[in-house]
Design a protein around this motif. Sequence first.
Motif, PDB file in Angstrom:
ATOM      1  N   GLU A   1      50.755 -25.159 -36.382  1.00 14.42           N
ATOM      2  CA  GLU A   1      50.827 -23.849 -35.867  1.00 14.42           C
ATOM      3  C   GLU A   1      51.262 -23.556 -34.687  1.00 14.42           C
ATOM      4  O   GLU A   1      50.885 -24.258 -33.772  1.00 14.42           O
ATOM      5  CB  GLU A   1      49.193 -23.303 -36.231  1.00 14.42           C
ATOM      6  N   GLU A   2      52.154 -22.664 -34.159  1.00 10.00           N
ATOM      7  CA  GLU A   2      52.769 -22.420 -32.873  1.00 10.00           C
ATOM      8  C   GLU A   2      51.609 -22.180 -31.801  1.00 10.00           C
ATOM      9  O   GLU A   2      51.868 -22.678 -30.842  1.00 10.00           O
ATOM     10  CB  GLU A   2      53.760 -21.311 -33.032  1.00 10.00           C
ATOM     11  N   LYS A   3      50.538 -21.364 -32.151  1.00  9.42           N
ATOM     12  CA  LYS A   3      49.536 -21.195 -31.242  1.00  9.42           C
ATOM     13  C   LYS A   3      48.891 -22.552 -30.549  1.00  9.42           C
ATOM     14  O   LYS A   3      48.568 -22.676 -29.481  1.00  9.42           O
ATOM     15  CB  LYS A   3      48.270 -20.301 -31.779  1.00  9.42           C
ATOM     16  N   PHE A   4      48.807 -23.512 -31.300  1.00 11.21           N
ATOM     17  CA  PHE A   4      48.273 -24.919 -30.894  1.00 11.21           C
ATOM     18  C   PHE A   4      49.529 -25.960 -30.753  1.00 11.21           C
ATOM     19  O   PHE A   4      49.107 -27.187 -30.564  1.00 11.21           O
ATOM     20  CB  PHE A   4      47.215 -25.552 -31.845  1.00 11.21           C
ATOM     21  N   LYS A   5      50.796 -25.506 -30.576  1.00 10.08           N
ATOM     22  CA  LYS A   5      51.803 -26.545 -30.463  1.00 10.08           C
ATOM     23  C   LYS A   5      51.519 -27.454 -29.124  1.00 10.08           C
ATOM     24  O   LYS A   5      51.840 -28.901 -29.327  1.00 10.08           O
ATOM     25  CB  LYS A   5      53.214 -25.685 -30.092  1.00 10.08           C
ATOM     26  N   THR A  46      44.818 -18.876 -19.335  1.00 15.08           N
ATOM     27  CA  THR A  46      45.675 -20.098 -19.079  1.00 15.08           C
ATOM     28  C   THR A  46      46.871 -19.881 -20.119  1.00 15.08           C
ATOM     29  O   THR A  46      46.544 -19.873 -21.335  1.00 15.08           O
ATOM     30  CB  THR A  46      44.950 -21.456 -19.359  1.00 15.08           C
ATOM     31  N   PRO A  47      48.020 -20.091 -19.654  1.00 11.49           N
ATOM     32  CA  PRO A  47      49.202 -20.129 -20.617  1.00 11.49           C
ATOM     33  C   PRO A  47      49.159 -21.489 -21.526  1.00 11.49           C
ATOM     34  O   PRO A  47      48.526 -22.462 -21.229  1.00 11.49           O
ATOM     35  CB  PRO A  47      50.258 -20.465 -19.506  1.00 11.49           C
ATOM     36  N   GLU A  49      50.904 -23.627 -22.761  1.00  9.92           N
ATOM     37  CA  GLU A  49      51.528 -24.800 -22.278  1.00  9.92           C
ATOM     38  C   GLU A  49      50.903 -25.704 -21.119  1.00  9.92           C
ATOM     39  O   GLU A  49      51.057 -26.768 -20.982  1.00  9.92           O
ATOM     40  CB  GLU A  49      52.999 -24.477 -21.783  1.00  9.92           C
ATOM     41  N   GLU A  50      49.965 -24.905 -20.510  1.00  2.00           N
ATOM     42  CA  GLU A  50      49.048 -25.506 -19.434  1.00  2.00           C
ATOM     43  C   GLU A  50      47.885 -25.950 -19.904  1.00  2.00           C
ATOM     44  O   GLU A  50      46.894 -26.124 -19.084  1.00  2.00           O
ATOM     45  CB  GLU A  50      49.124 -24.693 -18.260  1.00  2.00           C
ATOM     46  N   GLU A  51      47.385 -25.555 -21.223  1.00  2.00           N
ATOM     47  CA  GLU A  51      45.706 -25.534 -21.514  1.00  2.00           C
ATOM     48  C   GLU A  51      45.374 -27.018 -21.469  1.00  2.00           C
ATOM     49  O   GLU A  51      46.221 -27.889 -21.924  1.00  2.00           O
ATOM     50  CB  GLU A  51      45.815 -25.022 -22.949  1.00  2.00           C
ATOM     51  N   LYS A  52      44.215 -27.200 -21.322  1.00  2.00           N
ATOM     52  CA  LYS A  52      43.532 -28.595 -21.555  1.00  2.00           C
ATOM     53  C   LYS A  52      42.474 -28.503 -22.642  1.00  2.00           C
ATOM     54  O   LYS A  52      41.685 -27.543 -22.534  1.00  2.00           O
ATOM     55  CB  LYS A  52      42.743 -28.968 -20.083  1.00  2.00           C
ATOM     56  N   TRP A  53      42.678 -29.439 -23.346  1.00  2.00           N
ATOM     57  CA  TRP A  53      41.523 -29.298 -24.385  1.00  2.00           C
ATOM     58  C   TRP A  53      40.955 -31.025 -24.272  1.00  2.00           C
ATOM     59  O   TRP A  53      41.298 -31.855 -24.044  1.00  2.00           O
ATOM     60  CB  TRP A  53      42.450 -29.316 -25.861  1.00  2.00           C
ATOM     61  N   ILE A  54      39.491 -30.889 -24.711  1.00  2.38           N
ATOM     62  CA  ILE A  54      38.787 -31.909 -24.675  1.00  2.38           C
ATOM     63  C   ILE A  54      38.255 -32.020 -26.427  1.00  2.38           C
ATOM     64  O   ILE A  54      38.009 -31.279 -27.044  1.00  2.38           O
ATOM     65  CB  ILE A  54      37.554 -32.118 -23.730  1.00  2.38           C
TER      66      ILE A  54
END
Length: 120
Positions: A1-5, A46-47, A49-54
């Motif tokens: 899905e594009e949102k989570f690319k 946060t944009p 492309e800069e998101e941080k996920w854990i």
Amino acid sequence: EEKFKNLTTNFLQKDLALIMPALGLAAETVPLWWTTDFILASPEGTPAEEEKWIVGEFNCSCVGISKCLAAYCKDDTPEACYTDIFPDDLAEAEVYGTLMGRKALGFLSPVNVSTITQVA
């Protein structure tokens, strides 16, 4: 899905190879069938492309196929069964099941699997 690319790309191309060593299981392969729950750790706005996920959790002991939830017996659906799954969902679930079955048989090679009965 594009949102989570960004999440998908980073996880598959950068992080996946680091998972088993980080868990103290460097000599082991990643489980055949597993899921990961991610938690967004970036501030709102946060944009992408800069998101941080854990990683919130890994699940490899009781992974379900979401397309089969109609067959899940609960208090309000105690008689739920395989035939309650919509045909389109069942077709998609069977694709996943077949894929995992083929992968699992591949792990067994060169074990002689000729005596295993195929259920179709």
